[in-house]
Enzyme design. Structure first.
Site, short mmCIF file in Angstrom:
data_model
loop_
_atom_site.label_atom_id
_atom_site.label_comp_id
_atom_site.label_asym_id
_atom_site.label_seq_id
_atom_site.Cartn_x
_atom_site.Cartn_y
_atom_site.Cartn_z
N SER A 40 0.84 -1.20 0.00
CA SER A 40 0.00 0.00 0.00
C SER A 40 0.87 1.25 0.00
CB SER A 40 -0.91 0.02 1.23
OG SER A 40 -0.18 0.32 2.40
N LYS A 119 5.35 0.88 9.43
CA LYS A 119 5.14 2.30 9.72
C LYS A 119 6.41 2.86 10.35
CE LYS A 119 0.63 1.89 8.83
NZ LYS A 119 0.01 2.49 7.63
#
Length: 278
Positions: A40, A119
């Site tokens: 993503s 992240k």
């Protein structure tokens, strides 16, 4: 008879070789490096859809999350790391554990679903994190920001799942230029990285998150397109992530493809091969 015996021995040796190879690969993946494919755009422009990297599992020591999940839907195999290695959970923390540093790009297991996420580590235990008008504040102090122009990409389906990018200048037609304003964010420990902006939204204005002891707070660099610690788990985010869920640190991109398959060599991004992750 001798020929059949030789054939049988050769078959057994082949099976043994395959088993040994799988065991060696399993140990290597569990203890040292785990491959990870970026699915993503939540970490643009640090990581792009189609980047392939190895996660350094030695960086923070080991926990049950170091054990790889084995999922082969085609034959009905779905063995989660917690099912395989849940016995490794320990009250005293990680084995050979080392503390991550603010600004590290980290792969971790989602606290509820067990899916792997990647992240940037923003908040350490005890930190107070808040977004005020799109600016990250850590312990009551806004981080340093510098303008860095725009991040530009083509408005088209990206990666095997065909995700379309969100654009600050949107809506943008097929094949058009999709823009996001870019800034360089510098964290309190001096780590600098790019962040992207798409527009004003709720995640740019939050209350104060106080990170509990033994937990961490993560955010995506593509700030307006990231389900991260700003969102509670019930709302599709990840909330606070326990230390035992850290898998490892992402240090370097090994390979990158902008196409729907890594076999489409004409879509390879040669400028991203072996690129350090900052």
């Amino acid at each position: 008879m001798a020929s059949k015996t030789k054939q049988g021995s050769a078959f057994v040796e082949t099976v043994k070789t395959i088993v040994y190879a799988l065991l060696i690969a399993g140990v290597f993946r569990t203890l040292f490096f785990q491959p990870f494919w970026i699915p993503s755009g939540s970490m643009k422009d640090t990581l792009l859809i189609g980047d392939f990297l190895f996660v350094n599992k030695m960086a923070y020591g080991y926990s049950y999350a170091s054990c790889p999940s084995i999922r082969i839907p085609a034959i009905g195999i779905n063995l989660d790391a917690e099912k395989l290695c849940g016995f490794l959970k320990r009250d005293e923390g990680r084995f050979l554990g080392r503390e991550p540093e603010r600004g590290d790009v980290v792969v971790f297991r989602h606290p509820v679903t067990g899916a792997d996420f990647i992240k940037r580590l923003i908040g350490l235990p005890g930190d107070r994190i808040q977004m005020i008008n799109g600016v990250l504040n850590i312990n009551g102090t806004p981080v340093k920001l510098e303008d860095a122009g725009y991040f530009e990409e083509i408005s088209e389906p990206q990666g095997p799942q065909g995700y379309r990018p969100r654009c600050e200048n949107g809506p943008v037609g097929e094949g058009g230029s999709c823009l996001k304003s870019r800034k360089i964010e510098t964290l309190p420990n001096g780590v600098s990285h790019d962040i992207l902006n798409i527009g004003d939204q709720a995640s740019d204005h939050t209350g104060v998150y106080t990170v509990p002891e033994g937990y961490y707070f993560f955010m995506g660099d593509n700030r307006d397109n990231s389900a991260d610690s700003r969102l509670p788990q019930a709302a599709g985010g990840v909330g606070f992530v326990p230390a035992e869920n850290l898998v490892g640190r992402a240090d370097r991109i090994m390979f990158s493809s902008a196409g729907r398959s890594m076999l489409f060599f004409w879509t390879w991004r040669g400028d991203r091969f072996f690129k350090a992750i900052k």
